[in-house]
Scaffold this motif. Sequence first.
Motif, PDB file in Angstrom:
ATOM      1  N   ASP A  35      -1.623  -4.571  -0.945  1.00 15.71           N
ATOM      2  CA  ASP A  35      -1.959  -5.614  -1.947  1.00 15.71           C
ATOM      3  C   ASP A  35      -2.322  -6.778  -1.383  1.00 15.71           C
ATOM      4  O   ASP A  35      -2.868  -6.913  -0.288  1.00 15.71           O
ATOM      5  N   SER A  36      -2.933  -7.649  -2.267  1.00 20.13           N
ATOM      6  CA  SER A  36      -3.623  -8.983  -1.723  1.00 20.13           C
ATOM      7  C   SER A  36      -2.799  -9.713  -0.597  1.00 20.13           C
ATOM      8  O   SER A  36      -3.410 -10.554   0.045  1.00 20.13           O
TER       9      SER A  36
ATOM     10  N   PHE B 151      -6.653  -5.641  -3.936  1.00 22.88           N
ATOM     11  CA  PHE B 151      -6.097  -4.757  -3.001  1.00 22.88           C
ATOM     12  C   PHE B 151      -7.073  -4.884  -1.863  1.00 22.88           C
ATOM     13  O   PHE B 151      -8.137  -5.457  -1.904  1.00 22.88           O
TER      14      PHE B 151
ATOM     15  N   VAL C 115       1.174  -0.353  -0.369  1.00 23.21           N
ATOM     16  CA  VAL C 115       1.218  -0.127  -1.853  1.00 23.21           C
ATOM     17  C   VAL C 115       1.176   1.348  -1.888  1.00 23.21           C
ATOM     18  O   VAL C 115       1.966   1.970  -2.655  1.00 23.21           O
TER      19      VAL C 115
ATOM     20  N   GLN D 215     -10.741  -8.081   0.912  1.00 21.36           N
ATOM     21  CA  GLN D 215     -10.018  -7.866  -0.640  1.00 21.36           C
ATOM     22  C   GLN D 215     -11.055  -7.656  -1.610  1.00 21.36           C
ATOM     23  O   GLN D 215     -12.127  -8.085  -1.564  1.00 21.36           O
TER      24      GLN D 215
ATOM     25  N   GLU E 187      -4.983   2.520 -10.013  1.00 25.77           N
ATOM     26  CA  GLU E 187      -4.351   1.092 -10.226  1.00 25.77           C
ATOM     27  C   GLU E 187      -5.301   0.590 -11.275  1.00 25.77           C
ATOM     28  O   GLU E 187      -6.538   0.663 -11.435  1.00 25.77           O
TER      29      GLU E 187
ATOM     30  N   GLN F  88      -6.559  -5.947 -10.778  1.00 27.58           N
ATOM     31  CA  GLN F  88      -5.453  -6.347  -9.598  1.00 27.58           C
ATOM     32  C   GLN F  88      -6.348  -6.203  -8.373  1.00 27.58           C
ATOM     33  O   GLN F  88      -7.628  -5.633  -8.219  1.00 27.58           O
TER      34      GLN F  88
END
Length: 314
Positions: free
Chosen positions: A53-54, A83, A59, A99, A77, A81
Amino acid sequence: MFKATLSLAVLVVSVTAQITINTPSGALGAIQCAVYQVTWTGGTGPFDLRLLDSEQNFVEEIASDAQSSPFQWTVNEPAGQDFILSIHDTTGTTATTGQFTIQPSSDTSCLNDTSSGDLTVNTPTGATSAIQCEDYQITWTGGNGPFDVYLLDDELNLVEDIADNVTSSPVLWSVNEPAGQNFTFAVFDADGDSGISGLFSIQDSSNSSCLNASSTASPITVNTPTGALGAIQCAVYQVTWTGGVGPFDIQLLDSESNFVEEIASDATSSPVQWTVNEPAGQVFGIAVMDSTGDVGLTGQFTIQPSSNSSCLGN
């Protein structure tokens, strides 16, 4: 002459170990429920690919033992969102993308596929308690297999890796912990979802044979890199320890004890060679876990400087 040849060999190995993984972007972005080609250069296969995730929390494991670039990932996903993709090769070298944001799509079929229900892990209690040196069935509902099952202490620290890549509930666990101690179970599925049981106590039993087997080993003591035996940027460091029951897993942790890198898996004995692929000035610790779940930790240490930076660049 020998020293020069050796230095050149180390340089060649280090250069080939560097990895660059491409960030999804623009026309090559990651689109909801579409297939995205994860691409990278460098490194030594096979490779593990992970979705973070960020905040770089795990995940999902996208691929294990991928042989080469590219690898197809169905983007399961939802749009919007953020990632990061990470890649790990057999030498322990890692790299991450920048990201990126999942792009929208009218296709939502892959999202429905992952909604198999919350992962719920049953807590040992009453007639189904966990009893010292007897077998216990760990059961859960929900989630998407395969599953990893762990034993945690009452502060949620890892005690034992009970099972990896199991297809479904239940999992048989031989209760090799003494009566009166408190634990929880954690189950992680293929999507990175997790479930944790309630806190439970090991129940007493007249059978203590499983405890005697594991108590013969001395505690694990891991030597901390220091002084002339320090960990030097891009040099080979010998991770050494005493005690424990092999095989051993060796992990690099950051200054807050978060996982950074698996240095070795299933090492039979001390020492293990680690090419220090971290930049000078950063602070780390090393953890050694044996086959009984016992863990030894170094003190914190700082990577020492070196004119060799060939192992860096990720």
